[in-house]
Structure formats: C-alpha cells, structure tokens
Design an enzyme around this catalytic site. Structure first.
Site, PDB file in Angstrom:
ATOM      1  N   GLY A   1      -0.463 -10.080  12.501  1.00 15.26           N
ATOM      2  CA  GLY A   1      -1.138  -8.820  12.802  1.00 15.26           C
ATOM      3  C   GLY A   1      -2.118  -8.377  11.739  1.00 15.26           C
ATOM      4  N   THR A   2      -2.725  -9.328  11.067  1.00 12.52           N
ATOM      5  CA  THR A   2      -3.730  -8.982  10.069  1.00 12.52           C
ATOM      6  C   THR A   2      -4.720 -10.119   9.932  1.00 12.52           C
ATOM      7  OG1 THR A   2      -4.159  -8.471   7.748  1.00 12.52           O
ATOM      8  CG2 THR A   2      -2.192  -9.760   8.215  1.00 12.52           C
TER       9      THR A   2
ATOM     10  N   HIS B   1       0.811  -1.221   0.000  1.00 13.81           N
ATOM     11  CA  HIS B   1       0.000   0.000   0.000  1.00 13.81           C
ATOM     12  C   HIS B   1       0.843   1.270   0.000  1.00 13.81           C
ATOM     13  CE1 HIS B   1      -3.423  -2.608   1.864  1.00 13.81           C
ATOM     14  NE2 HIS B   1      -3.250  -2.824   0.581  1.00 13.81           N
TER      15      HIS B   1
ATOM     16  N   ALA C   1       2.530  -9.857  18.301  1.00 16.78           N
ATOM     17  CA  ALA C   1       3.735 -10.110  17.505  1.00 16.78           C
ATOM     18  C   ALA C   1       4.993  -9.842  18.327  1.00 16.78           C
ATOM     19  CB  ALA C   1       3.721  -9.233  16.259  1.00 16.78           C
TER      20      ALA C   1
END
Ligand SMILES: [Zn+2]
Length: 251
Positions: A193-194, A125, A237
């Site tokens: 983390g997603t 992104h 994490a």
C-alpha cells in the site's frame, strides 16, 4: 514477476520463511476509509480552512500557531472515529504471531495496526493518537476528539504537541535504524500500500534487496518499486494478504 493473486510459489516461500519484515503506507489505510494526503485511492485531502496540508502539518506553524495545528489534528482524529482495521491489517496482526522474527514498519499515523492487534509497530511518522510534551518529552494517549483543552498540556505544565513527524522534521530517533536492521535481516520484505517514494522509507526495500531478501510488493497498480521487486501482486491488501497461508506451524 507480476500477478493478481498469491501464487503457490509465493505461498511456499512465505510458509518457509522465519524472518519477515513489512513496510505499509497510506494504501492499506485508504481501504479502511482513511483519507489520504497525496492522492492515489480514497478521498484525498489537499487543504483545510483554506490552508494547504503541507502548511498545517508543519513544524513552522507549530511554532507560531500551535492551536491551529491542534485543531487540524483534532479534525483528522475525528475522521478516524468510525474507521476500522480491514482484512489486510488483521492478516498482518496474525503474521506477527506466526514468525520467529517479524517487523512491521508503517508510514501511517492512524494507529490501525495497533488496533488490529500488532504489538510491535515501528511508526516512522508517529501517531495521531498520541501527544508529546515539548518540555519533559513524555508521550501520552490523547482523549477522543474534540480535545477539552486547546492546545493540550502535559501534567508537568508544558505544551503538548502531536506525536507526529511534521514537514520539516526528522524521523523519531532510532525508528529508521530499527527498520533498516529488520530490512537487512529478513528473508522476505513486503511493500504494502505504498509506492515508497518518500525517503527515507523508500530506502528500506532497497536495503532489503541488497541484503538478499525476496521483495514482494502488494499495490493496486505498478509503482516505482515494481521494477525492483521480485514479485508484484496487483490488488488490495485486504484481498491479497489473507491469501497467504501459514502452512504447517513450527514446533
Ligand atoms: Zn511534560
């Protein structure tokens, strides 16, 4: 398999692998205090100056009011001023040095992986820290916020825009292809983390799995990935990743 720590079996797999790919998302940044925009951990920003985030970060607004878009992005860069990589970021930087083939793919735009020391990051992104010229295409590091000139310009005279994928835009050319290649070639694919619900990033763990990789998820809670992951480690994490030992180094 679901656990809350790195088991001996996982540690052994990790130590024996030579090709590892990782997808990270907002969760790892939220642990460093970066606000998120979709909820789920940390401070969530939904609007600014009365406008929804989806409008502020849109290609449409960039075309009509680039100054406002830049003010919004300057505000976001300001929020990163005191943010530092956490133990999770630092572990990933060490992994890059350890493996023969290591690919880090991130949905985050805060630049924390680079700050932590990762040299090669596929930023799906883009990055808040860069601008891109709308005339000549050059990308450049931005000075610290606030920007002296709004909207900023390139040395060629063209208008700069944030080097970030806005709502309504495609991913940067080549980024997704490189990420897919890494997913198809790795032995272990980490989702960190997603919830990987945003396409096309969501395809990466599936591609890895189809190609025979062992998929390990690290998230504070179960996600859509969990039923497809070979192992899910529930936790932060910053607490889980440092538990992966390197084992004996290869010659
Ligand atoms: Zn230019």
């Amino acid at each position: 398999m679901m656990t809350d720590h790195v088991t001996d079996d996982l540690r052994r797999r990790f130590a024996q692998a030579s090709r590892v790919a990782v997808l990270t998302g907002a969760g790892i940044s939220a642990e460093s205090g970066v606000p998120t925009f979709r909820g789920g951990g940390g401070a969530t920003i939904w609007e600014w100056r009365g406008k929804p985030v989806s409008e502020l970060s849109s290609a449409e607004l960039l075309a009509t009011d680039p100054k406002l878009v830049w003010e919004w992005f300057d505000h976001r860069r300001g929020l990163l001023k005191d943010v530092k990589p956490n133990a999770g970021h630092l572990a990933l930087a060490a992994w890059e040095k350890r493996f023969d083939a290591f690919t880090l793919v991130t949905q985050n735009i805060d630049g924390l992986h680079a700050t932590a020391g990762n040299r090669e990051v596929i930023e799906l992104h883009g990055s808040l820290l860069r601008g891109r010229c709308t005339r000549c295409g050059t990308t450049r590091e931005l000075p610290p916020p606030p920007l002296p000139e709004m909207p900023p310009r390139c040395s060629c005279g063209g208008l700069l825009r944030p080097d970030v994928v806005l709502f309504g835009e495609d991913l940067p050319p080549g980024a997704y292809e490189r990420a897919t290649d890494a997913a198809a070639l790795c032995e272990i694919f980490f989702v960190i983390g997603t919830s990987a619900v945003v396409y096309p990033a969501a395809y990466l763990p599936r591609s890895a799995k189809l190609a025979g990789a062992f998929v390990i998820e690290v998230n504070p809670e179960e996600t859509d990935i969990t039923p497809r992951a070979d192992a899910t480690i529930l936790g932060k994490a910053g607490e889980i990743l440092p538990q992966f030992d390197f084992g004996p180094h290869k010659a």
